[in-house]
Design a protein around this motif. Sequence first.
Motif, PDB file in Angstrom:
ATOM      1  N   ALA A   1       1.003  -1.108   0.042  1.00 22.90           N
ATOM      2  CA  ALA A   1       0.081   0.086  -0.144  1.00 22.90           C
ATOM      3  C   ALA A   1       0.790   1.092   0.167  1.00 22.90           C
ATOM      4  CB  ALA A   1      -0.881  -0.159   1.261  1.00 22.90           C
ATOM      5  N   ASP A   2       1.923   1.230   0.734  1.00 23.65           N
ATOM      6  CA  ASP A   2       2.862   2.089   0.581  1.00 23.65           C
ATOM      7  C   ASP A   2       3.503   2.525  -0.503  1.00 23.65           C
ATOM      8  OD1 ASP A   2       4.016   4.398   2.683  1.00 23.65           O
ATOM      9  OD2 ASP A   2       5.746   3.638   2.011  1.00 23.65           O
ATOM     10  N   LEU A   3       3.824   1.580  -1.190  1.00 18.60           N
ATOM     11  CA  LEU A   3       4.186   2.012  -2.662  1.00 18.60           C
ATOM     12  C   LEU A   3       3.177   2.285  -3.426  1.00 18.60           C
ATOM     13  CD1 LEU A   3       6.374  -1.570  -3.310  1.00 18.60           C
ATOM     14  CD2 LEU A   3       7.173   0.844  -2.923  1.00 18.60           C
ATOM     15  N   LEU A   4       2.128   1.978  -3.326  1.00 20.77           N
ATOM     16  CA  LEU A   4       1.026   2.597  -4.126  1.00 20.77           C
ATOM     17  C   LEU A   4       0.725   3.953  -3.842  1.00 20.77           C
ATOM     18  CD1 LEU A   4      -0.913  -0.777  -4.716  1.00 20.77           C
ATOM     19  CD2 LEU A   4       0.849   0.183  -6.235  1.00 20.77           C
ATOM     20  N   LEU A   5       0.492   4.263  -2.673  1.00 19.45           N
ATOM     21  CA  LEU A   5      -0.009   5.677  -2.377  1.00 19.45           C
ATOM     22  C   LEU A   5       1.017   6.611  -2.349  1.00 19.45           C
ATOM     23  CD1 LEU A   5      -1.978   4.399   0.736  1.00 19.45           C
ATOM     24  CD2 LEU A   5      -2.993   5.240  -1.145  1.00 19.45           C
ATOM     25  N   PRO A   6       0.626   7.855  -2.683  1.00 17.41           N
ATOM     26  CA  PRO A   6       1.353   9.116  -2.830  1.00 17.41           C
ATOM     27  C   PRO A   6       2.121   9.207  -1.167  1.00 17.41           C
ATOM     28  CG  PRO A   6      -0.525   9.854  -3.138  1.00 17.41           C
ATOM     29  CD  PRO A   6      -0.880   8.236  -3.184  1.00 17.41           C
ATOM     30  N   SER A   7       3.010   9.978  -1.299  1.00 15.94           N
ATOM     31  CA  SER A   7       3.722  10.163   0.092  1.00 15.94           C
ATOM     32  C   SER A   7       2.877  11.167   1.010  1.00 15.94           C
ATOM     33  CB  SER A   7       5.182  10.368  -0.086  1.00 15.94           C
ATOM     34  OG  SER A   7       5.140  11.706  -0.744  1.00 15.94           O
ATOM     35  N   GLN A   8       2.124  11.956   0.515  1.00 12.53           N
ATOM     36  CA  GLN A   8       0.980  12.843   1.285  1.00 12.53           C
ATOM     37  C   GLN A   8       0.118  12.232   1.851  1.00 12.53           C
ATOM     38  OE1 GLN A   8       2.218  13.027  -1.968  1.00 12.53           O
ATOM     39  NE2 GLN A   8       1.286  14.913  -2.860  1.00 12.53           N
ATOM     40  N   THR A   9      -0.212  11.032   1.626  1.00 12.63           N
ATOM     41  CA  THR A   9      -1.117  10.185   2.312  1.00 12.63           C
ATOM     42  C   THR A   9      -0.618   9.105   3.252  1.00 12.63           C
ATOM     43  OG1 THR A   9      -1.342   8.813   0.428  1.00 12.63           O
ATOM     44  CG2 THR A   9      -3.016  10.547   0.278  1.00 12.63           C
ATOM     45  N   ARG A  10       0.598   9.437   3.816  1.00  6.98           N
ATOM     46  CA  ARG A  10       0.949   8.435   4.561  1.00  6.98           C
ATOM     47  C   ARG A  10       0.135   8.121   5.825  1.00  6.98           C
ATOM     48  NH1 ARG A  10       6.267   8.797   3.503  1.00  6.98           N
ATOM     49  NH2 ARG A  10       5.359   7.203   1.799  1.00  6.98           N
ATOM     50  N   THR A  11      -0.690   9.045   6.042  1.00  8.84           N
ATOM     51  CA  THR A  11      -1.483   8.786   7.128  1.00  8.84           C
ATOM     52  C   THR A  11      -2.252   7.432   7.217  1.00  8.84           C
ATOM     53  OG1 THR A  11      -1.803  11.304   6.967  1.00  8.84           O
ATOM     54  CG2 THR A  11      -3.149   9.930   8.790  1.00  8.84           C
ATOM     55  N   VAL A  12      -2.699   7.337   5.979  1.00 12.47           N
ATOM     56  CA  VAL A  12      -3.479   6.088   5.632  1.00 12.47           C
ATOM     57  C   VAL A  12      -2.810   5.025   6.090  1.00 12.47           C
ATOM     58  CG1 VAL A  12      -4.613   4.443   3.696  1.00 12.47           C
ATOM     59  CG2 VAL A  12      -4.745   6.976   3.665  1.00 12.47           C
ATOM     60  N   THR A  13      -1.451   4.958   5.838  1.00 15.94           N
ATOM     61  CA  THR A  13      -0.669   3.661   6.427  1.00 15.94           C
ATOM     62  C   THR A  13      -0.509   3.773   7.751  1.00 15.94           C
ATOM     63  OG1 THR A  13       1.099   4.821   5.193  1.00 15.94           O
ATOM     64  CG2 THR A  13       0.362   2.621   4.292  1.00 15.94           C
ATOM     65  N   TYR A  14      -0.248   4.891   8.254  1.00 17.74           N
ATOM     66  CA  TYR A  14      -0.206   5.227   9.695  1.00 17.74           C
ATOM     67  C   TYR A  14      -1.188   4.506  10.536  1.00 17.74           C
ATOM     68  CZ  TYR A  14      -0.219   7.678  14.252  1.00 17.74           C
ATOM     69  OH  TYR A  14      -0.347   7.706  15.380  1.00 17.74           O
ATOM     70  N   LEU A  15      -2.613   5.090   9.920  1.00 12.47           N
ATOM     71  CA  LEU A  15      -3.618   4.349  10.665  1.00 12.47           C
ATOM     72  C   LEU A  15      -3.960   2.948  10.415  1.00 12.47           C
ATOM     73  CD1 LEU A  15      -6.152   7.159   9.722  1.00 12.47           C
ATOM     74  CD2 LEU A  15      -5.330   6.606  11.932  1.00 12.47           C
ATOM     75  N   LEU A  16      -3.352   2.488   9.291  1.00 12.98           N
ATOM     76  CA  LEU A  16      -3.750   1.065   9.107  1.00 12.98           C
ATOM     77  C   LEU A  16      -2.789   0.427   9.909  1.00 12.98           C
ATOM     78  CD1 LEU A  16      -4.884  -0.644   6.911  1.00 12.98           C
ATOM     79  CD2 LEU A  16      -2.970  -0.799   5.214  1.00 12.98           C
ATOM     80  N   THR A  17      -1.497   0.746  10.270  1.00 11.38           N
ATOM     81  CA  THR A  17      -0.556   0.104  11.423  1.00 11.38           C
ATOM     82  C   THR A  17      -1.326   0.028  12.526  1.00 11.38           C
ATOM     83  OG1 THR A  17       1.192   1.383  10.161  1.00 11.38           O
ATOM     84  CG2 THR A  17       1.785   0.511  11.985  1.00 11.38           C
ATOM     85  N   GLN A  18      -1.960   1.232  12.976  1.00 13.30           N
ATOM     86  CA  GLN A  18      -2.414   1.194  14.241  1.00 13.30           C
ATOM     87  C   GLN A  18      -3.579   0.004  14.022  1.00 13.30           C
ATOM     88  OE1 GLN A  18      -1.416   2.579  16.743  1.00 13.30           O
ATOM     89  NE2 GLN A  18      -0.821   4.551  16.723  1.00 13.30           N
TER      90      GLN A  18
END
Lengths: 483, 493
Positions: free
Chosen positions: A26-43
């Motif tokens: 997901a992190d590869l596909l998402l642009p770096s501005q939307t890192r919050t998404v992966t952060y929330l996914l981690t949580q």
Amino acid sequence: MSYISTLFPAYAEIFLLCMIGVIMIADLLLPSQTRTVTYLLTQVTLLGCSLITVATHVNGVEYLFTNMFVDDLMSDVLKLLTYLAVSMMLVYSRSYLIVRGLFTGEFLSLTLTSTLGMMVMISASNLVTLYIGLEVLALSMYALVALQRDSSVATESAMKYFILGAMASGFLLYGMSMIYGGTGSLDVRTISSVIQAGQGNDMLLVFGLAFLVAGLAFKLGAVPFHMWVPDVYHGAPTAMTLFIGSAPKLAAFAFVMRILVESLQPLMIHWAGMLAVLAVLSMGVGNITAIAQTNIKRMFAYSTIAHMGFLLLGVLSGSLDGYSSAMFYAVIYVLMTLGGFGMIMLLSREGFEADNLNDFKGLNQRSPWLAFMMLLLMFSMAGVPPTVGFYAKFAVLNAALQAGHLPLVIAAVIFSLIGAFYYLRIVKLMYFYAPESHEKVYMQPDSTLLISINGLAVLMLGIMPNTLMAICAASVQQSLLLP
Amino acid sequence: MIFGYPLLSVVIWLPIIFGVLVLATGNDRNAPLARIIALVGAVLSFLVTLPLYTDFDRMTSAMQFVEMKNWITQFNIHYHLGVDGISMLLILLNAFFTVIVVIAGWKVIEKRVAQYMACFLVMSGLINGVFAALDAVLFYVFWEAMLIPMFLIIGVWGGPNRVYAALKFFLYTLLGSLLMLVALLYLYFQSGSFEILDYHQLPLGMTAQILIFIAFFMAFAVKVPMFPVHTWLPDAHVEAPTGGSVVLAAIMLKVGAYGFLRFSMPIAPDASHELAWLMVTLSLIAVVYIGLVALTQSDMKKLVAYSSISHMGFVTLGMFIFNAYGMEGALLQMISHGFVSGALFLCIGVMYDRVHSRQIVDYGGVANTMPVFAAFFMLFAMANSGLPGTSGFVGEFMVILGAVKVNFWYGFAAATTLVFGAAYTLWMYKRVVFGAIANDHVRHLHDIGAREKLVMAVLAITVLVMGLYPLPLSEIMHASVNDLLVHMARSKI
């Protein structure tokens, strides 16, 4: 019953491994501005893990993969606390890392792989599993410390961490091979029963034990194997320091329990003496050297060393009380460390690290609430009631005294008095001096909320420590008494 | 339990809750509100202690108003509270002084008012906890926790050398406390319980008793403070704000003496007898030598601090001669010293607020500009030197009487304090208050206002009443003291 359903004790680990893959992609596909998404996914992943751990909990002990993997109350409790610690670490470090450009996908996935390593360590019932877990954790950690590529200090400390860590792993492997040679088994329970039956080769075993203890001492950072601790703590970005200093200590505690207690309990007469030396030296060197530090991260590093000495004091008492007090100590230590480093990150700004003692000057005038939280944390680290740090020390000292280690107890008491001095110094700086800058503290809402919960937890657990103590006692009891 | 509510819990937690409320008023913009809440809290906390006095059963030495709940089951630790004739009076004294301190700091404290008031209220609750706790761990928790607010009071609102004094105060006390903790753990190991009353009945060998006695001695002697571990007190007193000095002198020192009565003596009676010579010697050194040291002080607060050490020497002397005169005298002396030294620190505070100096040489002829104040100050100075008719006399006289019964020379040495005490107190009084007006500062002094008069008058009446009619106090402690003496006479070996 299908094969998959027999794997239920390891569902949490499997789920986490799948999610690590998902997050990486997901992190590869998402642009770096939307890192919050992966952060929330981690949580969410950590939350999912805790739900699974709770849901797959059964009374009693479950073995898996031909006794390589164990699921008992202790492993469940330690895993839940690990998720909690990792999740708190992520909250504390998010804005700190964003500002420094370190809030990358690698950070999140490495955090999760190291969590996986810890979980494997916690659930290992075979020396090989233990070692695999340890290496998964350690390799992720080396990479995390080195994440800040453009900082020479961080790179240097990653290098030190890696080399010394690799050496410690070598020690451990060597020790394990000796144990294997002496007993003919790598299984924790089998080793124990072979030695108990007097079929082991004593000289080989004690020789191996010495290497194991040295390796463990390296990983825990006990004196005289502590040299890497201050440098790594100081050099690594504070978020990584927080990580190294917190959750892995729970895994390390499990490691000590599985190796020394579950498998090598019959050799206690040998390892208790070794641990006694480590414990006294750690408490002494840690507390005395901490006084001379002006950098708060270094100071915490030495204070960690001292705390590990206390933890070992609980273990070497060699009784259920002793082990449960050590577990309680580890949990409380993690809670306090999270708060302490969390506070440093909260006070840091862009291009400024609040890691000097003087940065805490006059905090009471800049932000009374944060100062009060830090006061609670510091008194807790010093072991002053009514904060929970007192009960951690109390339980350990009690166990050591019951085991007849009066000289060790007296030494521990004297060193905690010395330790109180440098914790008090922080309180002194915060309350008794005027601030050097009157700049307003920018309080991130999420980490401010968390530090408030963290600080108040230290106080509330101090007023009502009963439940947590009972949980620790029950976990230790179950994993040791059942065959 | 009384009126269906747990009285002692209320006595402990009410001031703490008010402390948190005061803290919640935030920064100094809300200072007036903080002061009012603090005053209401202090007065209410004092009022709720009154049933302890009125409903107290004077006939029994058993613990009263007992509360007992499980707290930490793993270690068999209970939330166990109760008071007897010894601790009840000290709780009253503490609650009373909290009111005084809040009023005394009303105008003087201008920065971080809410934190100041909150510290005192929280500390008051914790000290009540120390006196009421019947479980050793509970006691220890309160005992240590009360250091934190005092540490902040000295360090934040104190004088120029406050940081040094605060650290010295904290570390000194912590050293003693940690050794006490080891002793408590040992007792738990022996008895499987943390009940203080169980410890009283626990048989112990002589060596164990002596080691336990020494561990407790380290904790309590620092607090009393006894010679030679008294050196933190003058520093702490001099640097602390007036309120801090008052609480230190009036309450905190009593905590140490109380510890001897509740722990050292009943738990290790044989060791107490064995080491009585040491305790008596140290007490007499405090009485005589520290009295002489007080004579040479040029700083008023330091002088009263040394005089406190000297008077507390009387308390420990009275305890370790093991007779009813000595013991009751010691207790009366504790209460009386609370009022007298508290009042003296307030008097010095009154002058310090106006002139900002504690040096005797900066004053002279204060009576000319502050006649009302000078009259109050005179009374308290007389009480401090043990003039008959004031509270200071009763306790000292009883202790000397008790000491003479044991050994004439004990009594003789103790009696010298009547000379030295009068000398240093009255000489200071003479230099400060009498004579011609010494300088412009003194010339521009204005006499005490209504708020200060009220505080002084209350204290003055108490000192006089206690001096003229001490029976209500001694009657309360009678049963408990007799019981303690009987207990002490039995060997535990």
